[in-house]
Motif scaffolding. Sequence first.
Motif, PDB file in Angstrom:
ATOM      1  N   TYR A 101       0.800  -1.232   0.000  1.00 12.87           N
ATOM      2  CA  TYR A 101       0.000   0.000   0.000  1.00 12.87           C
ATOM      3  C   TYR A 101       0.828   1.276   0.000  1.00 12.87           C
ATOM      4  O   TYR A 101       0.471   2.263   0.632  1.00 12.87           O
ATOM      5  CB  TYR A 101      -1.001  -0.023   1.156  1.00 12.87           C
ATOM      6  CG  TYR A 101      -1.782  -1.309   1.225  1.00 12.87           C
ATOM      7  CD1 TYR A 101      -2.419  -1.807   0.083  1.00 12.87           C
ATOM      8  CD2 TYR A 101      -1.847  -2.054   2.391  1.00 12.87           C
ATOM      9  CE1 TYR A 101      -3.109  -3.014   0.118  1.00 12.87           C
ATOM     10  CE2 TYR A 101      -2.536  -3.252   2.442  1.00 12.87           C
ATOM     11  CZ  TYR A 101      -3.160  -3.733   1.294  1.00 12.87           C
ATOM     12  OH  TYR A 101      -3.835  -4.933   1.332  1.00 12.87           O
ATOM     13  N   LEU A 102       1.929   1.236  -0.721  1.00 10.77           N
ATOM     14  CA  LEU A 102       2.711   2.448  -0.964  1.00 10.77           C
ATOM     15  C   LEU A 102       2.351   3.000  -2.341  1.00 10.77           C
ATOM     16  O   LEU A 102       1.881   2.260  -3.216  1.00 10.77           O
ATOM     17  CB  LEU A 102       4.209   2.138  -0.927  1.00 10.77           C
ATOM     18  CG  LEU A 102       4.795   1.646   0.399  1.00 10.77           C
ATOM     19  CD1 LEU A 102       6.262   1.290   0.211  1.00 10.77           C
ATOM     20  CD2 LEU A 102       4.627   2.685   1.491  1.00 10.77           C
ATOM     21  N   THR A 108      -0.086  -4.795 -12.863  1.00 11.81           N
ATOM     22  CA  THR A 108      -0.899  -5.938 -13.290  1.00 11.81           C
ATOM     23  C   THR A 108      -2.391  -5.617 -13.351  1.00 11.81           C
ATOM     24  O   THR A 108      -2.986  -5.632 -14.426  1.00 11.81           O
ATOM     25  CB  THR A 108      -0.666  -7.149 -12.375  1.00 11.81           C
ATOM     26  OG1 THR A 108      -0.875  -6.764 -11.002  1.00 11.81           O
ATOM     27  CG2 THR A 108       0.745  -7.685 -12.540  1.00 11.81           C
ATOM     28  N   ALA A 109      -3.004  -5.290 -12.230  1.00  7.11           N
ATOM     29  CA  ALA A 109      -4.463  -5.166 -12.256  1.00  7.11           C
ATOM     30  C   ALA A 109      -5.018  -4.126 -11.297  1.00  7.11           C
ATOM     31  O   ALA A 109      -6.188  -4.181 -10.958  1.00  7.11           O
ATOM     32  CB  ALA A 109      -5.093  -6.525 -11.945  1.00  7.11           C
ATOM     33  N   GLY A 110      -4.192  -3.197 -10.842  1.00 10.41           N
ATOM     34  CA  GLY A 110      -4.694  -2.259  -9.851  1.00 10.41           C
ATOM     35  C   GLY A 110      -4.274  -0.828 -10.117  1.00 10.41           C
ATOM     36  O   GLY A 110      -3.532  -0.530 -11.058  1.00 10.41           O
ATOM     37  N   SER A 111      -4.734   0.041  -9.236  1.00 11.35           N
ATOM     38  CA  SER A 111      -4.362   1.455  -9.274  1.00 11.35           C
ATOM     39  C   SER A 111      -2.889   1.618  -8.900  1.00 11.35           C
ATOM     40  O   SER A 111      -2.303   0.769  -8.229  1.00 11.35           O
ATOM     41  CB  SER A 111      -5.251   2.210  -8.284  1.00 11.35           C
ATOM     42  OG  SER A 111      -4.621   3.368  -7.805  1.00 11.35           O
ATOM     43  N   ASN A 149      -1.946   4.115  -7.034  1.00 10.26           N
ATOM     44  CA  ASN A 149      -1.937   4.942  -5.818  1.00 10.26           C
ATOM     45  C   ASN A 149      -1.441   4.174  -4.594  1.00 10.26           C
ATOM     46  O   ASN A 149      -0.616   4.668  -3.842  1.00 10.26           O
ATOM     47  CB  ASN A 149      -3.343   5.487  -5.539  1.00 10.26           C
ATOM     48  CG  ASN A 149      -3.801   6.451  -6.616  1.00 10.26           C
ATOM     49  OD1 ASN A 149      -2.981   7.134  -7.217  1.00 10.26           O
ATOM     50  ND2 ASN A 149      -5.096   6.489  -6.885  1.00 10.26           N
ATOM     51  N   ASN A 150      -1.967   2.974  -4.403  1.00  8.33           N
ATOM     52  CA  ASN A 150      -1.577   2.130  -3.264  1.00  8.33           C
ATOM     53  C   ASN A 150      -1.338   0.730  -3.789  1.00  8.33           C
ATOM     54  O   ASN A 150      -2.294   0.001  -4.063  1.00  8.33           O
ATOM     55  CB  ASN A 150      -2.675   2.105  -2.188  1.00  8.33           C
ATOM     56  CG  ASN A 150      -2.879   3.458  -1.549  1.00  8.33           C
ATOM     57  OD1 ASN A 150      -2.043   3.917  -0.780  1.00  8.33           O
ATOM     58  ND2 ASN A 150      -3.981   4.112  -1.883  1.00  8.33           N
ATOM     59  N   VAL A 151      -0.084   0.352  -3.937  1.00  8.83           N
ATOM     60  CA  VAL A 151       0.228  -0.909  -4.609  1.00  8.83           C
ATOM     61  C   VAL A 151       0.821  -1.926  -3.636  1.00  8.83           C
ATOM     62  O   VAL A 151       1.289  -1.580  -2.551  1.00  8.83           O
ATOM     63  CB  VAL A 151       1.205  -0.691  -5.789  1.00  8.83           C
ATOM     64  CG1 VAL A 151       0.670   0.361  -6.742  1.00  8.83           C
ATOM     65  CG2 VAL A 151       2.592  -0.295  -5.295  1.00  8.83           C
ATOM     66  N   VAL A 152       0.792  -3.182  -4.042  1.00  9.68           N
ATOM     67  CA  VAL A 152       1.462  -4.265  -3.323  1.00  9.68           C
ATOM     68  C   VAL A 152       2.522  -4.846  -4.254  1.00  9.68           C
ATOM     69  O   VAL A 152       2.263  -5.067  -5.443  1.00  9.68           O
ATOM     70  CB  VAL A 152       0.463  -5.371  -2.897  1.00  9.68           C
ATOM     71  CG1 VAL A 152       1.196  -6.516  -2.196  1.00  9.68           C
ATOM     72  CG2 VAL A 152      -0.608  -4.785  -1.981  1.00  9.68           C
ATOM     73  N   GLY A 153       3.710  -5.054  -3.717  1.00  6.45           N
ATOM     74  CA  GLY A 153       4.817  -5.550  -4.526  1.00  6.45           C
ATOM     75  C   GLY A 153       4.870  -7.063  -4.583  1.00  6.45           C
ATOM     76  O   GLY A 153       4.511  -7.748  -3.617  1.00  6.45           O
ATOM     77  N   TYR A 154       5.326  -7.596  -5.712  1.00  2.00           N
ATOM     78  CA  TYR A 154       5.420  -9.044  -5.923  1.00  2.00           C
ATOM     79  C   TYR A 154       6.756  -9.385  -6.580  1.00  2.00           C
ATOM     80  O   TYR A 154       7.224  -8.676  -7.465  1.00  2.00           O
ATOM     81  CB  TYR A 154       4.298  -9.545  -6.842  1.00  2.00           C
ATOM     82  CG  TYR A 154       2.932  -9.048  -6.497  1.00  2.00           C
ATOM     83  CD1 TYR A 154       2.350  -9.338  -5.252  1.00  2.00           C
ATOM     84  CD2 TYR A 154       2.190  -8.282  -7.403  1.00  2.00           C
ATOM     85  CE1 TYR A 154       1.082  -8.884  -4.938  1.00  2.00           C
ATOM     86  CE2 TYR A 154       0.927  -7.826  -7.096  1.00  2.00           C
ATOM     87  CZ  TYR A 154       0.376  -8.126  -5.862  1.00  2.00           C
ATOM     88  OH  TYR A 154      -0.881  -7.659  -5.557  1.00  2.00           O
ATOM     89  N   THR A 155       7.327 -10.498  -6.161  1.00  2.00           N
ATOM     90  CA  THR A 155       8.535 -10.983  -6.832  1.00  2.00           C
ATOM     91  C   THR A 155       8.516 -12.499  -6.923  1.00  2.00           C
ATOM     92  O   THR A 155       7.828 -13.176  -6.157  1.00  2.00           O
ATOM     93  CB  THR A 155       9.809 -10.542  -6.086  1.00  2.00           C
ATOM     94  OG1 THR A 155      10.955 -10.817  -6.890  1.00  2.00           O
ATOM     95  CG2 THR A 155       9.973 -11.276  -4.749  1.00  2.00           C
ATOM     96  N   SER A 156       9.258 -13.015  -7.881  1.00  2.00           N
ATOM     97  CA  SER A 156       9.577 -14.438  -7.949  1.00  2.00           C
ATOM     98  C   SER A 156      11.096 -14.562  -8.026  1.00  2.00           C
ATOM     99  O   SER A 156      11.734 -13.902  -8.867  1.00  2.00           O
ATOM    100  CB  SER A 156       8.939 -15.112  -9.154  1.00  2.00           C
ATOM    101  OG  SER A 156       7.567 -15.325  -8.921  1.00  2.00           O
TER     102      SER A 156
END
Length: 263
Positions: A184-185, A244-247, A249-256
């Motif tokens: 949510y940053l 990927t699929a969101g705004s 403004n407030n994102v969630v980070g993902y890694t593999s």
Amino acid sequence: MLAVRPPAVAGMFYPAEPGELSHEILEFLTEAQPRTLIPKALIVPHAGYVYSGAIAASAYATLKSISARIRRVVLLGPTHRVAVRGLALPDVEAFDTPLGRVMLDTELMRIISSLPQVTVSAAAHAQEHSLEVQLPFLQSVLNDFTLLPLAVGMATAEEVAEVLELAWGGEETLIVISSDLSHYLPYAAAQSVDGRTIRNILELKQPIAHEEACGGTPISGLIIVARKHQLKPHLLDLRNSGDTAGSKNNVVGYTSIAFSAGE
């Protein structure tokens, strides 16, 4: 009678209908960039598939060449709903998903339960999505495997490492750590924070804080054993929900990230 955990987030985090679920996973795996790696361990995200499925697929696609020899998956993820001291095993013998049943490695569960930091908590597993969302991917890429699922609560990196070491096995055992990154940053801030976290993981530096990754404790434990076993981490994908699929403004980070034997 076999004690089974039913799926808790099918229809929310991923499709509940088996055909739709299989098709969606196949699409993710087909679109994943091919990599010539032989991973011993993976870090994968655990959001809804619309957000992080493609990122997770980049890790699971690396298992294609070794899928036949993997007979056991040791799966660790953070607890989101229930506070737990240590690492919690479930009180069942199998996990169900829309794609079928995954039997648990009850013998390995018995062995690691001798460690003081390992407990049993039905509540910790009942609604936990961080482990569940990995299972359809594993069922899609592996043949016949057993599962050791651990919900990681308030534990130290060293306590996690001790469990991983006991469950390490040989080439038949795959370690999977389920973790998202920052939460949510704003988009640019998340890219900066997540970039720093990834650099630390790739340099095998721990601890990884919970603000940096919700699965920071299991990741830190993996880093300890990766150093001991001389594994090399490889970044496969790094994005966030704004990609990927969101705004934004407030994102969630993902890694593999895949860990393989060092060259």
